[in-house]
Write a protein that holds these residues in place. Structure first.
Motif, short mmCIF file in Angstrom:
data_model
loop_
_atom_site.label_atom_id
_atom_site.label_comp_id
_atom_site.label_asym_id
_atom_site.label_seq_id
_atom_site.Cartn_x
_atom_site.Cartn_y
_atom_site.Cartn_z
N UNK A 81 0.83 -1.20 0.00
CA UNK A 81 0.00 0.00 0.00
C UNK A 81 0.86 1.25 0.00
N UNK A 82 1.90 1.27 0.85
CA UNK A 82 2.80 2.44 0.90
C UNK A 82 3.51 2.65 -0.43
N UNK A 83 3.94 1.55 -1.05
CA UNK A 83 4.61 1.65 -2.35
C UNK A 83 3.65 2.19 -3.42
N UNK A 84 2.44 1.67 -3.43
CA UNK A 84 1.43 2.10 -4.40
C UNK A 84 1.09 3.58 -4.22
N UNK A 85 0.81 3.98 -2.98
CA UNK A 85 0.47 5.39 -2.74
C UNK A 85 1.67 6.30 -2.96
N UNK A 86 2.86 5.80 -2.65
CA UNK A 86 4.07 6.58 -2.93
C UNK A 86 4.23 6.86 -4.41
N UNK A 87 3.96 5.84 -5.23
CA UNK A 87 4.03 6.01 -6.69
C UNK A 87 2.97 7.02 -7.16
N UNK A 88 1.76 6.93 -6.62
CA UNK A 88 0.69 7.85 -7.01
C UNK A 88 1.02 9.28 -6.56
N UNK A 89 1.55 9.43 -5.35
CA UNK A 89 1.92 10.76 -4.87
C UNK A 89 3.08 11.33 -5.67
N UNK A 90 3.98 10.48 -6.15
CA UNK A 90 5.08 10.94 -6.98
C UNK A 90 4.56 11.50 -8.30
N UNK A 91 3.56 10.85 -8.88
CA UNK A 91 2.94 11.36 -10.11
C UNK A 91 2.34 12.74 -9.85
N UNK A 92 1.68 12.89 -8.70
CA UNK A 92 1.11 14.20 -8.35
C UNK A 92 2.20 15.24 -8.14
N UNK A 93 3.27 14.85 -7.46
CA UNK A 93 4.37 15.78 -7.19
C UNK A 93 5.02 16.25 -8.48
N UNK A 94 5.18 15.34 -9.45
CA UNK A 94 5.77 15.71 -10.74
C UNK A 94 4.91 16.75 -11.46
N UNK A 95 3.63 16.73 -11.20
CA UNK A 95 2.71 17.69 -11.83
C UNK A 95 2.43 18.88 -10.91
N UNK A 96 3.16 18.94 -9.79
CA UNK A 96 3.04 20.04 -8.82
C UNK A 96 1.63 20.17 -8.25
N UNK A 97 1.06 19.03 -7.91
CA UNK A 97 -0.28 18.99 -7.31
C UNK A 97 -0.16 18.27 -5.96
N UNK A 98 -0.65 18.92 -4.94
CA UNK A 98 -0.65 18.29 -3.62
C UNK A 98 -1.87 17.39 -3.50
N UNK A 99 -1.65 16.25 -2.87
CA UNK A 99 -2.75 15.29 -2.68
C UNK A 99 -2.66 14.70 -1.29
N UNK A 100 -3.80 14.33 -0.78
CA UNK A 100 -3.84 13.61 0.49
C UNK A 100 -4.28 12.18 0.20
N UNK A 101 -3.97 11.29 1.13
CA UNK A 101 -4.30 9.89 0.91
C UNK A 101 -5.26 9.39 1.97
N UNK A 102 -6.01 8.39 1.58
CA UNK A 102 -6.98 7.74 2.46
C UNK A 102 -6.87 6.25 2.22
N UNK A 103 -6.65 5.48 3.29
CA UNK A 103 -6.55 4.02 3.18
C UNK A 103 -7.72 3.42 3.94
N UNK A 104 -8.43 2.51 3.29
CA UNK A 104 -9.56 1.83 3.91
C UNK A 104 -9.37 0.33 3.76
N UNK A 105 -10.04 -0.42 4.62
CA UNK A 105 -10.04 -1.88 4.54
C UNK A 105 -11.46 -2.34 4.27
N UNK A 106 -11.61 -3.23 3.29
CA UNK A 106 -12.94 -3.77 3.01
C UNK A 106 -13.15 -3.98 1.52
N UNK A 107 -14.40 -4.04 1.15
CA UNK A 107 -14.78 -4.20 -0.25
C UNK A 107 -14.60 -2.85 -0.96
N UNK A 108 -13.77 -2.79 -2.01
CA UNK A 108 -13.48 -1.49 -2.63
C UNK A 108 -14.70 -0.69 -3.04
#
Length: 161
Positions: A81-108
Motif C-alpha cells: 500500500x505504501x509503495x502504491x500510494x508513494x508512486x501515485x503521490x510521486x505522479x502528483x508531485x511531478x505535476x506540482x499537485x498536492x494530494x492527500x491519501x486515504x486508506x480503507x479496509x474492506x470491499x473497494x
C-alpha cells in the motif's frame, strides 16, 4: 473542487489519476482557487482462515493462520500500500499537485461509496479494467457499482485502445 480518485495496482487507476491531473488540475487552472485531491486505496481484508480442498484435508473444515503468518501478511500488505500510494503521490508531485491519501479496509466498491459520504467530494474518478459485459455481470465492477451508488458525479476514465 474536491476530487476523490481511487487507486489500486491496476493500470486503469493510474490512467484515471493521470487523466484527473491532466484535465482538472492543469497548470493553467491553478491560478484560480485550487481544488483538493484525495487518493483512496482500499485494501482487501486479510482472511485469518483457509478452507482446504477435499484432496488436501478431507476431514478438515477450516484451518486458521498463526499469528506470525497474519502479522507477516499485514506487513506485506502495508508495504504494498505504501509503495502504491508513494508512486501515485510521486505522479502528483511531478505535476506540482498536492494530494492527500486515504486508506480503507474492506470491499473497494463499498468503501469508496462510504468515503464519498464522509468527505463529500464534487467528483469521483475511477479507472476501468475493461471487462466485457459478460465478465462484468459475473465478477462485478467497482466502477459500475460506484457509478450507480455514489452520491456525487462519477467519471470512469477508460484509456483509448
Amino acid at each position: 473542487m474536491k476530487v476523490l480518485v481511487a487507486v489500486d495496482e491496476g493500470e486503469g487507476s493510474l490512467y484515471a489519476l493521470k487523466w484527473t491531473l491532466d484535465h482538472l488540475f492543469r497548470p493553467d487552472l491553478r491560478e484560480h482557487p485550487r481544488g483538493r485531491l484525495t487518493l483512496i486505496h482500499v485494501q482487501q481484508p486479510f482472511q485469518h482462515f483457509l478452507f482446504p480442498g477435499p484432496a488436501a484435508m478431507p476431514s478438515a473444515a477450516t484451518v486458521y493462520a498463526s499469528s506470525s503468518v497474519v502479522d507477516s501478511a499485514r506487513r506485506a500488505q502495508e508495504q504494498n500500500t505504501n509503495k502504491l500510494l508513494g508512486r501515485a503521490l510521486q505522479v502528483c508531485k511531478e505535476r506540482k499537485v498536492e494530494a492527500e491519501t486515504l486508506i480503507s479496509d474492506g470491499d473497494p466498491k463499498e468503501m469508496i461509496c462510504q468515503a464519498v459520504e464522509q468527505i463529500h467530494p464534487d467528483l469521483v474518478v475511477v479507472g476501468s479494467r475493461g471487462l466485457s459485459k459478460f465478465r462484468r455481470a459475473f465478477l462485478g465492477s467497482v466502477s459500475d457499482y460506484v457509478a450507480h451508488h455514489a452520491r456525487c458525479p462519477v467519471l470512469i476514465a477508460r484509456p483509448r485502445k
